[in-house]
Design a protein around this motif. Structure first.
Motif, short mmCIF file in Angstrom:
data_model
loop_
_atom_site.label_atom_id
_atom_site.label_comp_id
_atom_site.label_asym_id
_atom_site.label_seq_id
_atom_site.Cartn_x
_atom_site.Cartn_y
_atom_site.Cartn_z
N LYS A 268 -118.35 53.81 -55.40
CA LYS A 268 -118.46 52.56 -56.01
C LYS A 268 -118.34 52.57 -57.49
O LYS A 268 -119.07 53.40 -58.24
N GLY A 269 -117.18 51.94 -57.96
CA GLY A 269 -117.15 51.84 -59.40
C GLY A 269 -116.26 52.92 -60.06
O GLY A 269 -116.21 53.01 -61.27
N ASN A 334 -114.97 51.12 -62.75
CA ASN A 334 -115.58 49.73 -62.64
C ASN A 334 -116.81 49.75 -63.35
O ASN A 334 -117.70 50.09 -63.01
N LYS A 336 -119.93 48.22 -64.89
CA LYS A 336 -120.75 46.90 -64.31
C LYS A 336 -121.01 45.77 -65.25
O LYS A 336 -121.23 46.39 -66.60
N SER A 337 -121.29 44.66 -64.82
CA SER A 337 -121.84 43.99 -65.81
C SER A 337 -123.13 44.22 -66.55
O SER A 337 -123.91 44.69 -65.70
N SER A 339 -123.63 46.57 -68.57
CA SER A 339 -123.47 47.83 -69.24
C SER A 339 -122.68 47.80 -70.51
O SER A 339 -121.95 46.75 -70.79
N GLY A 342 -119.09 47.35 -69.79
CA GLY A 342 -118.80 46.29 -68.94
C GLY A 342 -118.89 44.86 -69.42
O GLY A 342 -118.42 44.09 -69.25
N GLY A 346 -118.32 42.57 -66.79
CA GLY A 346 -117.79 43.76 -66.24
C GLY A 346 -116.53 43.90 -66.51
O GLY A 346 -115.84 43.07 -67.04
#
Lengths: 548, 319
Positions: A268-269, A334, A336-337, A339, A342, A346
């Motif tokens: 993930k990401g 990716n 994250k929102s 961060s 991000g 994101g």
């Protein structure tokens, strides 16, 4: 014979479908339809020729009927006359693709036309790519069988489609794939999954050459392995082809080899992919004298990124079947929102690098052995040639800036060996820097604006270009777009041309119609390393698509 | 389960069959005979070629020739019905057309395999009878390709029409009508043969010029062969002719050798405009056993896709 078979398929379709359609709401027949028509004007400035017919069109309609274990289908195609850039042998109308199929789960039998792929396709891939005018469907018999759980065996025999007829050469092929985890109960729940496969393809074409003693039966074999474990995956395929002198390789009797490797990791990401390949004399056609994209039995992937932005795709790569090594690496992130990278919504970031270059080739010494000239060359498997064919480094950022505004950024560095890739001598090598900014703005739930701004900087070929695109869409039916591709940097002042295009489109349910007018620059168009030449044109373009 | 294994077995057999469908070619990679036949050939234009030091020039020509017809008679010395067919072709049909009908007798297949090894060799025959082998590599390959001997001799091809279908092999009863229908067609090509023969070295240099009459689309090949007429040798007859083994049979227009490979040489892959020319030059050797005055050079143009013979020409080695 062909006509009889087509008539049989038609009869079955009509006689069995009609009552069913009438009796039920859910039709057992489905398909799709597309018609592209282009009206041409002569445009000497861009080199667009005068088209005597003025209006040319390509069209097709697929029909498929399914009932229980049985299915039947056909495709009617029409080229009246073929749109510029498509092979002129696509002339007229007909039903080049039709089949009857029976599938009871373990056993599938197809009589007629079919597409097929073994492994990654490096010794057999029959497929259609309409944008290229590419269709190497096989006409004959195919059997797929699952003798035990996890094992699939395929066998086929037939002739490849060649426009509205079939090739002289015959293709015979078989493939076996073993999903070990599916076969063995003890491994069924394992985290690591293994698949092994092997295939063999043989083509036959009679030898009537006045000079060469040509092999009439040419075989190619391949073995492959694939592994998945958690986020990891890896697959490899190796292929070998015996002597196959052809127009494509200069009638040499050297064998051919290909190796493809891919592995990667995703979570993930984050994702990381790496691919490598080595191809040596692996052109494989059912007619040894075929040219262009006609009658290819196998598919050799490009291992480069398939760009969609017009200037990023201005110089696409075409696989070199006579020899190349290539590699590609790609990282995805990716963020994250919330961060640091991000931001509020994101951010997606990808970094990609690909390169293709020559293999080392040493001409065979013919002193005292003049016959050896027909063997061509030798090549160390791990030895690279010095000539670079293609190199692409690109970074893409996709970010939502606010609830209404989305941004996509691309930077790309390109090294394009035009002489090799396009098969034309004395063409310049292009070194280019390309930047793209795409912005999408959502006015409200129905109204959207989108713009693309591209710039390509280079001192080579036709020098620098700029692109501006504006698009307005009114959901769910309408869109209108304007597009200007401007060759502002051309050293020839008269060739600093605006290639302007305007398009309007309407979509309703599964039907779509677009109408456009503009100039099309000359170039090449590629999908997955297979390319066709696109001539310059000026005129109206109408496209209708529908599915049912 | 047994049923599944049986199906699996069939597929495995198919896989194995595919596996053996490979032809590994070792040197020599080129047809030596054909390489020799084109050695020393230098083209100056569509009308002029130097062959081993001699220049062959063709003057401009615009006349429209008649269509000539090629009749191939697939035969064998042990084929008892074949001489009836051969005599019909050479003695009954050909006189009506003269040099517009070019005949090639192709000895190939089961009945052309001579005594004593041939399976068709009669149990009782005079000593030394029926032992001449008239078969040739080119004739054998044509026979396999067109399937004549498998269809049962005697039979033939008339301008190789209607290939590939079950109809392209013509029985002797069909020959006259098919030749007649071909003879009324206009010519699409003109052919001219020029040659020089050196009886000392037995070497013949020959040039063949093709000229399109009207625009011609398609891919075309030129085939050049050597034939020998009037060979007196053994032939087997079925009744009513007796004796069955005839020592004095007149073998007509026997195919002796190909000059430019077994299926000729491409002269155009994209067709011709009206008056378009193609010139080819070759060397050939006349076998010591052939009677020079009876040897003929036959050249014909055919459509490489349909194999239909478009035009044929024949000249004597010794004019």
């Amino acid at each position: 014979m062909k006509r009889t078979f087509t008539q049989a398929v038609l009869f079955i379709l009509i006689s069995t479908i009609t009552p069913a359609v009438v009796a039920q709401n859910t039709s057992p027949i489905h398909g799709n339809f597309q018609l592209d028509a282009q009206y041409y004007f002569k445009d000497s400035l861009i080199g667009a020729p005068e088209v005597p017919q003025k209006l040319l069109s390509n069209g097709f309609a697929n029909f498929e009927y399914v009932k229980g274990d049985f299915s039947a289908g056909l495709r009617y195609e029409s080229y009246l006359d073929p749109i510029l850039g498509y092979d002129s042998r696509y002339q007229g109308s007909g039903i080049p693709y039709r089949y009857l199929k029976y599938n009871n789960g373990d056993l599938e039998v197809t009589a007629g036309s079919f597409y097929e792929q073994f492994g990654s396709g490096i010794i057999l891939r029959a497929y259609e790519e309409r944008g290229l005018g590419y269709d190497n469907a096989i006409d004959g018999f195919r059997v797929k069988y699952i003798p035990v759980r996890g094992v699939t065996v395929k066998g086929l025999i037939g002739r490849q489609r060649s426009f509205f007829s079939t090739a002289e050469g015959l293709v015979r092929a078989a493939d076996l794939e073993w999903n070990i985890n599916e076969s063995c109960d003890s491994m069924a729940g394992n985290k690591t999954q293994w698949i092994l496969g092997g295939s063999f393809v043989s083509k036959y074409q009679k030898d009537q050459d006045p000079v060469f003693n040509l092999p009439e039966n040419v075989g190619a074999g391949a073995g492959r392995i694939s592994m998945n474990s958690g986020g990891w995956f890896a697959n490899a395929e190796y292929a070998y082809k015996i002597n196959d002198p052809s127009g494509g390789n200069g009638y040499i009797y050297k064998d051919g080899q290909a190796l493809l490797l891919n592995f990667g990791y995703t979570k993930k990401g984050f994702g990381a992919l790496f691919g490598a390949k080595r191809i040596d004399n692996m052109g494989f056609r059912s007619d040894r004298d075929a040219t262009g994209t006609n009658l290819m039995i196998n598919y050799l992937p490009a291992l480069t990124k398939n760009h969609t932005y017009s200037l990023a795709a201005l110089y696409p790569y075409a696989t070199q079947p006579n020899g190349e090594v290539g590699l590609q690496g790609e990282l995805f992130f990716n963020f994250k929102s919330g961060s640091t990278l991000g931001g509020k919504y994101g951010t997606d970031l990808s970094v990609n690098y690909s390169r293709a270059q020559a293999i080392e080739k040493t001409l065979i010494d013919t002193v005292g052995n003049p016959d050896a000239i027909d063997l061509g060359y030798t090549s160390g498997f791990l030895k690279f040639g010095k000539e670079v064919y293609f190199e692409d480094f690109n970074i893409e950022i996709n970010k939502k800036l606010s609830k209404k505004l989305r941004m996509h950024l691309l930077y790309m560095y390109l090294h394009y060996n035009k002489s090799v890739v396009e098969g034309r001598s004395s063409e310049p090598t292009v070194y280019a820097h390309i930047g793209v900014l795409e912005l999408g703005y959502k006015l409200n739930s129905k109204n959207n604006l989108r713009t693309e701004i591209h710039h390509l900087y280079t001192k080579h070929d036709k020098q620098s270009w700029a692109v501006l695109l504006l698009e307005y869409s009114l959901a769910p039916h309408w869109f209108i777009a304007g597009f200007d591709q401007y060759n502002y940097g051309n050293n020839d002042v008269d060739q600093r041309i605006h290639y302007i295009t305007g398009t309007v489109g309407y979509t309703r349910k599964t039907n779509r119609i677009t109408l456009g007018y503009g100039r099309q620059r000359a170039g090449i168009f590629c999908v997955g390393g297979v390319c066709r030449t696109v001539p310059a044109s000026n005129g109206f373009l109408m496209s209708i698509t529908s599915s049912f | 389960m047994l049923n599944k294994i049986n199906k699996f077995g069939v597929l495995v057999l198919f896989v194995l069959t595919c596996f053996f469908a490979c032809d590994k070619i070792d040197a020599p990679y080129r047809d030596k005979q054909n390489v020799i036949s084109t050695q020393g050939v230098i083209y100056l234009s569509d009308s002029e070629v130097i062959i081993d030091g001699d220049t062959f020039s063709f003057s401009g020509e615009t006349s429209i020739p008649q269509k000539k017809i090629l009749a191939e008679d697939y035969t064998g010395t042990l084929c008892g019905n074949c001489p009836y067919a051969g005599e019909k072709l050479n003695d009954t049909i050909k006189p009506g057309y003269g040099d517009r009908l070019v005949v090639i007798s192709v000895h190939s297949g089961f009945f052309a395999n001579p005594c004593p090894g041939g399976f068709a060799c009669p149990v009782s025959r005079p000593a030394g009878a029926l032992e001449t082998d008239f078969r040739t590599p080119i004739g054998n390959e044509w026979d396999v390709f067109f399937g004549n001997s498998n269809a049962g001799n005697p039979n033939g091809l008339i301008d190789r029409m209607e290939y590939p279908s079950s109809q392209h092999i013509k029985t002797p009863a069909q020959w006259a009508s098919r030749i007649q229908s071909r003879s009324v067609l206009p010519a699409s090509f003109a052919l001219r043969i020029d040659h020089l023969y050196d009886a000392g070295t037995k070497k013949v240099k020959l040039a063949v010029q093709s000229r399109a009459v009207g625009a011609q689309t398609g891919t075309y090949k030129l085939q050049v062969v050597l034939t020998e007429d009037s060979i007196v040798d053994w032939q087997y007859w079925y009744p009513p002719v007796t004796p069955a083994s005839d020592p004095d049979f007149l073998h007509r227009s026997v195919l002796r050798a190909g000059v430019n490979s077994n299926f000729g040489e491409e002269i155009s892959s994209s067709g011709f405009s009206n008056g378009g020319l193609a010139l080819k030059g070759y060397n050939a050797i006349i076998d010591d056993h052939w009677v020079e005055k009876n040897v003929r050079i036959v050249a014909f143009i055919y459509d490489a896709t349909t194999y239909e013979v478009k035009q044929v020409e024949e000249v004597n080695l010794i004019p």
